[in-house]
Design a protein around this motif. Sequence first.
Motif, PDB file in Angstrom:
ATOM      1  N   LYS A  42      33.054  38.581  49.695  1.00  0.00           N
ATOM      2  CA  LYS A  42      32.577  37.191  50.071  1.00  0.00           C
ATOM      3  C   LYS A  42      32.318  36.527  48.671  1.00  0.00           C
ATOM      4  N   HIS A  43      32.399  35.207  48.670  1.00  0.00           N
ATOM      5  CA  HIS A  43      31.938  34.347  47.455  1.00  0.00           C
ATOM      6  C   HIS A  43      30.412  34.511  47.274  1.00  0.00           C
ATOM      7  N   LYS A  44      30.186  34.552  46.085  1.00  0.00           N
ATOM      8  CA  LYS A  44      28.783  34.724  45.323  1.00  0.00           C
ATOM      9  C   LYS A  44      27.750  33.872  46.131  1.00  0.00           C
ATOM     10  N   CYS A  45      28.002  32.792  46.296  1.00  0.00           N
ATOM     11  CA  CYS A  45      27.112  31.812  47.100  1.00  0.00           C
ATOM     12  C   CYS A  45      27.053  32.309  48.446  1.00  0.00           C
ATOM     13  N   ILE A  46      27.829  32.773  49.254  1.00  0.00           N
ATOM     14  CA  ILE A  46      27.579  33.462  50.701  1.00  0.00           C
ATOM     15  C   ILE A  46      26.731  34.534  50.360  1.00  0.00           C
ATOM     16  N   LYS A  47      27.138  35.512  49.378  1.00  0.00           N
ATOM     17  CA  LYS A  47      26.382  36.669  49.124  1.00  0.00           C
ATOM     18  C   LYS A  47      24.832  36.316  48.968  1.00  0.00           C
ATOM     19  N   SER A  48      24.613  35.272  48.131  1.00  0.00           N
ATOM     20  CA  SER A  48      23.342  35.172  47.801  1.00  0.00           C
ATOM     21  C   SER A  48      22.407  34.653  48.953  1.00  0.00           C
ATOM     22  N   ARG A  49      23.015  33.688  49.944  1.00  0.00           N
ATOM     23  CA  ARG A  49      22.609  33.364  51.099  1.00  0.00           C
ATOM     24  C   ARG A  49      22.425  34.443  52.053  1.00  0.00           C
ATOM     25  N   LEU A  50      23.534  35.081  52.222  1.00  0.00           N
ATOM     26  CA  LEU A  50      23.285  36.396  53.323  1.00  0.00           C
ATOM     27  C   LEU A  50      21.936  37.296  52.676  1.00  0.00           C
ATOM     28  N   ILE A  51      21.859  37.481  51.616  1.00  0.00           N
ATOM     29  CA  ILE A  51      20.647  38.402  50.951  1.00  0.00           C
ATOM     30  C   ILE A  51      19.236  37.629  51.498  1.00  0.00           C
ATOM     31  N   ILE A  52      19.267  36.395  51.154  1.00  0.00           N
ATOM     32  CA  ILE A  52      18.034  35.579  51.407  1.00  0.00           C
ATOM     33  C   ILE A  52      17.808  35.591  53.010  1.00  0.00           C
ATOM     34  N   TYR A  53      19.089  35.346  53.793  1.00  0.00           N
ATOM     35  CA  TYR A  53      18.846  35.328  54.953  1.00  0.00           C
ATOM     36  C   TYR A  53      18.446  36.609  55.928  1.00  0.00           C
ATOM     37  N   THR A  54      18.889  37.629  55.276  1.00  0.00           N
ATOM     38  CA  THR A  54      18.458  39.112  55.775  1.00  0.00           C
ATOM     39  C   THR A  54      17.056  39.218  55.504  1.00  0.00           C
ATOM     40  N   ILE A  55      16.694  39.114  54.254  1.00  0.00           N
ATOM     41  CA  ILE A  55      15.320  39.357  53.972  1.00  0.00           C
ATOM     42  C   ILE A  55      14.223  38.380  54.894  1.00  0.00           C
ATOM     43  N   LYS A  56      14.738  37.348  54.881  1.00  0.00           N
ATOM     44  CA  LYS A  56      13.828  36.313  55.877  1.00  0.00           C
ATOM     45  C   LYS A  56      13.919  37.034  57.324  1.00  0.00           C
ATOM     46  N   ILE A  57      15.045  37.476  57.709  1.00  0.00           N
ATOM     47  CA  ILE A  57      15.046  38.209  59.289  1.00  0.00           C
ATOM     48  C   ILE A  57      13.943  39.322  59.171  1.00  0.00           C
ATOM     49  N   LEU A  58      14.028  40.188  57.945  1.00  0.00           N
ATOM     50  CA  LEU A  58      13.075  41.169  57.845  1.00  0.00           C
ATOM     51  C   LEU A  58      11.676  41.173  57.777  1.00  0.00           C
ATOM     52  N   LEU A  59      11.257  40.192  56.739  1.00  0.00           N
ATOM     53  CA  LEU A  59       9.940  39.997  56.437  1.00  0.00           C
ATOM     54  C   LEU A  59       9.386  38.638  56.715  1.00  0.00           C
ATOM     55  N   GLY A  60      10.218  37.755  57.215  1.00  0.00           N
ATOM     56  CA  GLY A  60       9.562  36.536  57.736  1.00  0.00           C
ATOM     57  C   GLY A  60       9.599  35.469  56.680  1.00  0.00           C
ATOM     58  N   ASN A  61       9.604  35.911  55.533  1.00  0.00           N
ATOM     59  CA  ASN A  61       9.753  35.015  54.161  1.00  0.00           C
ATOM     60  C   ASN A  61      10.450  35.650  53.167  1.00  0.00           C
ATOM     61  N   THR A  62      10.632  35.043  51.902  1.00  0.00           N
ATOM     62  CA  THR A  62      11.224  35.518  50.837  1.00  0.00           C
ATOM     63  C   THR A  62      10.288  35.595  49.621  1.00  0.00           C
ATOM     64  N   ASN A  63       8.801  35.550  49.827  1.00  0.00           N
ATOM     65  CA  ASN A  63       8.066  35.435  49.113  1.00  0.00           C
ATOM     66  C   ASN A  63       8.066  36.562  47.887  1.00  0.00           C
ATOM     67  N   GLY A  64       8.411  36.370  46.643  1.00  0.00           N
ATOM     68  CA  GLY A  64       8.518  37.283  45.329  1.00  0.00           C
ATOM     69  C   GLY A  64       9.753  37.720  45.119  1.00  0.00           C
ATOM     70  N   ILE A  65      10.680  37.071  46.102  1.00  0.00           N
ATOM     71  CA  ILE A  65      12.245  37.315  45.614  1.00  0.00           C
ATOM     72  C   ILE A  65      12.588  36.232  44.818  1.00  0.00           C
ATOM     73  N   GLU A  66      13.306  36.401  43.670  1.00  0.00           N
ATOM     74  CA  GLU A  66      13.771  35.454  42.700  1.00  0.00           C
ATOM     75  C   GLU A  66      15.167  35.462  42.608  1.00  0.00           C
ATOM     76  N   LYS A  67      15.609  34.614  41.711  1.00  0.00           N
ATOM     77  CA  LYS A  67      17.065  34.590  41.483  1.00  0.00           C
ATOM     78  C   LYS A  67      17.607  35.747  40.636  1.00  0.00           C
ATOM     79  N   ILE A  68      16.675  36.343  39.912  1.00  0.00           N
ATOM     80  CA  ILE A  68      17.162  37.598  39.246  1.00  0.00           C
ATOM     81  C   ILE A  68      17.410  38.697  39.980  1.00  0.00           C
ATOM     82  N   HIS A  69      16.457  38.599  41.400  1.00  0.00           N
ATOM     83  CA  HIS A  69      16.578  39.823  42.264  1.00  0.00           C
ATOM     84  C   HIS A  69      17.820  39.582  43.144  1.00  0.00           C
TER      85      HIS A  69
END
Length: 109
Positions: A42-69
């Motif tokens: 996948k394109h890097k943009c979609i990869k980034s969004r997928l990671i954020i989306y998956t984390i939100k599903i698991l944790l309910g938020n992305t607190n503490g997750i930054e661009k470097i992560h």
Amino acid sequence: MSNLATLENEYIEEETRKTFSELLIKREKEEIILNLKEFNKKHKCIKSRLIIYTIKILLGNTNGIEKIHIEDIIELCQNNIGNKYLTPNKNLKIMVNKGKMYFFVTKKT
């Protein structure tokens, strides 16, 4: 211009949800497994969004997750050698192993 930006964001969000469904191998309350080989295509943009989306599903938020992560996770996935993992925050572990990308809740928020 704001309408255009909104439309573009809605499109990317829809593509992210669709791609998540395509890559999903397993989904439980505290664990999600995605197809690593397909993720890496996948394109890097979609990869980034997928990671954020998956984390939100698991944790309910992305607190503490930054661009470097996000960048570190993408790099981890591209360099899939053996059993490697990252812990971007105290609540989450992301591991790659045998063609799969694992997201684990390590501590309830």
